[in-house]
Write a protein that holds these residues in place. Structure first.
Motif, short mmCIF file in Angstrom:
data_model
loop_
_atom_site.label_atom_id
_atom_site.label_comp_id
_atom_site.label_asym_id
_atom_site.label_seq_id
_atom_site.Cartn_x
_atom_site.Cartn_y
_atom_site.Cartn_z
N GLU A 1 -61.43 16.07 -62.19
CA GLU A 1 -60.03 16.10 -62.66
C GLU A 1 -59.06 16.09 -61.48
OE1 GLU A 1 -60.55 18.39 -66.97
OE2 GLU A 1 -60.37 19.57 -65.14
N LYS A 2 -59.44 16.78 -60.42
CA LYS A 2 -58.56 16.79 -59.24
C LYS A 2 -58.45 15.37 -58.66
CE LYS A 2 -59.79 21.50 -57.93
NZ LYS A 2 -60.61 22.31 -57.03
N VAL A 3 -59.59 14.72 -58.54
CA VAL A 3 -59.57 13.36 -57.97
C VAL A 3 -58.78 12.42 -58.88
CG1 VAL A 3 -61.02 11.37 -57.38
CG2 VAL A 3 -61.68 13.66 -56.63
N ALA A 4 -58.91 12.60 -60.17
CA ALA A 4 -58.20 11.72 -61.11
C ALA A 4 -56.68 11.80 -60.93
CB ALA A 4 -58.58 12.06 -62.55
N LEU A 5 -56.21 12.99 -60.54
CA LEU A 5 -54.77 13.14 -60.34
C LEU A 5 -54.25 12.23 -59.22
CD1 LEU A 5 -54.32 17.04 -60.40
CD2 LEU A 5 -53.52 15.44 -62.14
N CYS A 6 -55.13 11.88 -58.30
CA CYS A 6 -54.72 11.27 -57.03
C CYS A 6 -54.55 9.75 -57.06
CB CYS A 6 -55.72 11.60 -55.92
SG CYS A 6 -55.93 13.36 -55.66
N HIS A 7 -54.69 9.14 -58.22
CA HIS A 7 -54.50 7.69 -58.24
C HIS A 7 -53.95 7.23 -59.58
CE1 HIS A 7 -58.60 8.38 -59.69
NE2 HIS A 7 -58.33 7.40 -60.52
N ALA A 8 -53.45 6.01 -59.57
CA ALA A 8 -52.80 5.44 -60.75
C ALA A 8 -53.76 5.32 -61.91
CB ALA A 8 -52.25 4.06 -60.40
N GLN A 9 -53.19 5.31 -63.11
CA GLN A 9 -53.96 4.95 -64.30
C GLN A 9 -53.36 3.69 -64.94
OE1 GLN A 9 -53.37 7.98 -67.30
NE2 GLN A 9 -51.18 7.58 -67.41
N LYS B 1 -54.06 18.01 -52.30
CA LYS B 1 -53.39 16.92 -53.05
C LYS B 1 -53.11 17.37 -54.48
CE LYS B 1 -55.92 13.39 -50.45
NZ LYS B 1 -55.02 13.26 -49.33
N ALA B 2 -54.11 17.96 -55.11
CA ALA B 2 -53.93 18.38 -56.51
C ALA B 2 -52.82 19.42 -56.62
CB ALA B 2 -55.24 18.95 -57.05
N ARG B 3 -52.76 20.30 -55.64
CA ARG B 3 -51.71 21.33 -55.63
C ARG B 3 -50.32 20.67 -55.61
NH1 ARG B 3 -53.77 24.23 -51.54
NH2 ARG B 3 -54.65 25.87 -52.84
N ARG B 4 -50.17 19.70 -54.74
CA ARG B 4 -48.88 19.02 -54.62
C ARG B 4 -48.54 18.23 -55.87
NH1 ARG B 4 -46.80 18.65 -49.55
NH2 ARG B 4 -48.03 19.77 -47.98
N ALA C 1 -61.91 2.27 -58.98
CA ALA C 1 -62.33 1.79 -57.66
C ALA C 1 -61.26 2.00 -56.60
CB ALA C 1 -62.70 0.31 -57.76
N TYR C 2 -60.15 2.61 -56.95
CA TYR C 2 -59.11 2.88 -55.95
C TYR C 2 -59.71 3.72 -54.80
CZ TYR C 2 -54.81 1.28 -58.32
OH TYR C 2 -53.81 0.54 -58.86
N TYR C 3 -59.06 3.62 -53.65
CA TYR C 3 -59.58 4.36 -52.49
C TYR C 3 -59.64 5.86 -52.77
CZ TYR C 3 -58.87 0.02 -49.97
OH TYR C 3 -58.92 -1.28 -49.57
N LEU C 4 -58.63 6.36 -53.53
CA LEU C 4 -58.64 7.79 -53.83
C LEU C 4 -59.23 8.06 -55.22
CD1 LEU C 4 -55.34 9.29 -52.30
CD2 LEU C 4 -57.68 9.39 -51.43
#
Ligand code: BGC
Length: 754
Positions: free
Chosen positions: A50-58, A326-329, A302-305
């Protein structure tokens, strides 16, 4: 929305039991709890995935929240001159909604030309209300990149050549916008000063020029504006892409300035998972997708993040703290915006918004020259000829990501017809053909000749000719992703203006542009207005200034050099200074992803260093055709002797300065009092003077007012590369107080002793 909130309600229902058996919501959902506590509470509930999912576009313009916890997604929109029409979920096509038309506000270069921070606050509030009504959480703007060359296709999205002006205008825009619970996203951080090779070029610039010119407006946006997000730029600095640039994001933005918001990549500006993980990028947007959203080799996963990042975290090759940070921000940004219970509803296309657009437009128009022909009182002339493509063109279309779908737009021709009725005739005079984005077709000479002949023939029989031309929003004009090819006005306009001036001495030129341009006909034209793209109400502002209903008060936010080679970035004539040098044999298509050490990318060197714009014209004694800060009025202002609180200043001390100004004419008007500071003698080269403060005063006809300034020690400092710090050297300084950077009305000297 319901789908997202349901799990949260469930959690709430099953959550811990409070005093007297009442259910207490989990801390992160408690609206009155401090944001930082809510963030930490939410963070510890998230899985790694879930944290990683926050870091890129959907999608093209959104990034996901955490549906399981009722944490909503972030919806973003361009910016910066109005809220862009809806774009399809996964392509650049317009979605074709029928409820997404908006008010177009003047371009940011027009806002800067008002030199009025109150206008910036009005702008921020109105655009924020529109963004809110359209359901947006992040508005991609304002842009504060410094105007280095008039060829930059995107100058109209920025606020001119001076960091003091750009910073002073950005702060109220951001604060007022964010009061709506919509984040500003200041862009493009940093050094994105040209569009040519924008995704690959490496900018070579001294640390001093970076600190004194290219960063201060961003710094103010962060420190004084409290901006919640910032967009990394496409280009490189120190060989590294700015969306994951260790020096810019880790050291300066976070380390020195204490930025607690999110860094969002420019669309497609991310190029490397490790760098993105370690160098301060939070949300990756716009990386190429193949039209599928999940589980494809080039979908959002497949995004870098995304998946590649997750794998490196799982294998321990990248530290887990990177994703926690990143997730915190991102959570903080969501709590400030999408989960902000107090944000207002907003409003769209309200009369207040049109009035704001009109007021900003009115104050932005710069009267460059006037032999007395202006204003054109409505009963003075019988036959008025309007010539020029920009009198009717919809200049809210095109230009790239700042394009706007307006509900109401009033062109100059329409507005002039309303004012002057059937005295008005119109001739197009020139055409730009039918250029497609990125592709420009030649207009046949016969077409140009016949348009010109028609206009010139009509000009001979008119009492007065109003020419409305300039640049437009097509490729190679004022347009994202391409730079201009020439400093001249395009489409044969110079020849047309010359011919019109020959045919009729009463020629008023109104050029609509976001850039400076050559004016070989300048001495043959009695009056020239410089307007920018003014949005929905632009035609009215232009007509009102022409007719005298509005007394012009705009001042140039950039210098207009006589010729391109008089501009600092072009003075050497060397391609290494603009647009840069591309290594031999490199296909530019491959360059952006090439390894950082291969130099497989172009480099541009800012050889002019700290002498950009008026700093160059002043110091090198190369007069501009129209200098930075210049703009006339239909009245005249006289400046009295300034009162200065002391003749010397020491560390930590301030000088209070008061400048009396009198309106000598018979019309009410506004004057921008500009305060520049010069260091008379210094151990390093400094510009002759630099803008440090300004005030826009409204003064009734015959009346007087005072501009008040407080000068601090910081206003005297330069960036010292030896000590990596800001230094004020002992000695004499001069205050230059004036109506433009060259029309200096008062000078005062004082001593600084440390
Ligand atoms: C532009 C950004 C813009 C983004 C999204 C990019 O190409 O550089 O300024 O916000 O697209 O449209």
């Amino acid at each position: 929305m319901k789908r997202l909130l349901l799990p949260a309600l469930l959690l709430f229902a099953l959550g811990p039991t409070g005093a007297r058996g009442q259910q207490t919501a989990p801390l992160y959902l408690q609206q009155d709890a401090p944001i930082e506590e809510r963030v930490e509470d939410a963070l510890q509930r998230l899985t790694l995935e879930e944290k990683v999912a926050l870091c890129h576009a959907q999608s093209k313009f959104s990034s996901p929240g955490v549906a399981r916890l009722g944490i909503p997604e972030l919806k973003m929109s361009d910016g910066p001159h109005g809220v862009r029409a809806e774009i399809e979920w996964n392509s650049w096509r317009h979605a074709g909604w029928t409820n997404d038309s908006i008010t177009a506000f003047p371009a940011l270069t027009a806002l800067a030309a008002t030199w009025n921070p109150r206008m910036a606050a009005l702008y921020g509030r109105a655009i924020g209300e529109e963004a809110r009504y359209r359901g947006k959480d992040v508005l991609l703007g304002p842009g504060v990149n410094i105007y280095r060359t008039p060829l930059n296709g995107r100058n109209f999205e920025y606020m001119g050549e001076d960091p003091c002006l750009a910073g002073a205008m950005a702060v109220p825009y951001i604060r007022a916008l964010q009061k709506n619970g919509v984040a500003a996203c200041v862009k493009h951080f940093a050094l994105n000063n040209q569009e040519q090779w924008r995704t690959s070029v490496d900018v070579v610039v001294s640390e001093r020029a970076l600190r004194e010119l290219y960063l201060p407006a961003f710094h103010r946006a962060v420190v004084d504006g409290g901006v919640w997000s910032i967009m990394g730029s496409y280009n490189r600095y120190l060989g590294q892409h700015c969306c994951h640039n260790s020096a810019l994001l880790n050291d300066i933005l976070r380390g020195e300035w204490g930025f607690d918001g999110c860094v969002i990549s420019d669309w497609g500006g991310t190029h490397d998972t490790r760098e993105a993980a370690l160098n301060g990028l939070d949300i990756e947007m716009g990386t190429h997708t193949d039209g599928l959203t999940t589980e494809s080799r080039s979908g959002y996963d497949a995004y870098y993040l995304a998946q590649p990042y997750l794998e490196l975290l799982r294998s321990g090759e990248l530290p887990l703290e990177t994703v926690d940070e990143k997730a915190r921000r991102i959570l903080r940004l969501i709590f400030r915006t999408a989960m902000n219970p107090r944000r207002p509803w907003g409003s769209l296309c309200s009369e207040e918004h049109y009035a704001a657009a009109k007021a900003i437009g009115d104050e932005s128009i710069v009267l460059l020259r006037n032999n007395g022909i202006l204003p054109l009182e409505t009963d003075r002339y019988e036959r008025i000829l309007v010539v020029g493509d920009n009198a009717t063109r919809r200049l809210t279309d095109g230009g790239g990501s700042s394009e706007l779908k307006t509900k109401r737009t009033i062109s100059p021709l329409e507005a002039l017809k309303t004012l002057y009725g059937d005295k008005i005739r119109y001739a197009q005079g020139y055409t730009c053909g039918n250029p497609l984005y990125g592709k420009v077709e030649e207009v046949p000479a016969a077409t140009m000749d016949s348009l010109r002949s028609e206009a010139v023939a009509l000009a001979r029989t008119a009492d007065v000719v109003i020419y409305v031309g300039g640049l437009n929003k097509n490729a190679y004009q004022d347009c994202e992703s391409t730079d201009r090819r020439s400093y001249d006005l395009p489409f044969g306009q110079n020849e047309l203006i010359e011919a019109l001036a020959e045919a009729n001495p009463n020629l008023v030129v109104v050029n609509i542009t976001g850039n400076a341009y050559a004016m070989p006909w300048v001495d043959r034209v009695p009056a020239i207005l410089h307007a920018s793209y003014l949005g929905s109400m632009g035609g009215l502002s232009i007509a009102d200034v022409l007719s005298g209903r509005v007394n012009p008060s705009g001042k140039l936010p950039y210098s207009i050099p006589v010729r391109l080679s008089d501009c600092a970035a072009h003075a050497s004539g060397d391609a290494s200074n603009y647009p840069g040098i591309k290594p031999e044999g490199i296909s530019m298509k491959k360059a952006p992803d090439a390894p950082a050490d291969s130099r497989a990318y172009p480099q541009v060197t800012y050889a002019e260093d700290i002498l950009v714009g008026y700093r160059w014209h002043d110091t090198r004694r190369i007069p501009a055709l129209f200098p930075f800060g210049h703009g006339l009025s239909y009245t005249t202002f006289s400046y009295g002797r300034p009162e200065v609180s002391a003749a010397k200043m020491g560390p930590g001390e301030r000088l209070e300065i008061r400048v009396p100004v009198t309106n000598e004419g018979s019309r009410d008007g506004m004057e921008v009092v500009q305060l520049y500071v010069g260091d008379d003698k210094c151990s390093v080269l400094r510009p002759l003077k630099e803008l440090k403060h300004f005030r826009k005063l409204f003064i009734e006809a015959g009346g007087s007012a005072e501009a008040e300034f407080t000068l601090t020690e910081d206003d005297l400092k330069f960036f010292d590369e030896q000590s990596h710090g800001w230094v004020a050297e002992e000695g004499t300084f001069t205050l230059y107080i004036g109506s433009s950077s060259t029309d200096i009305r008062q000078k005062v000297k004082f001593r600084y002793t440390d």
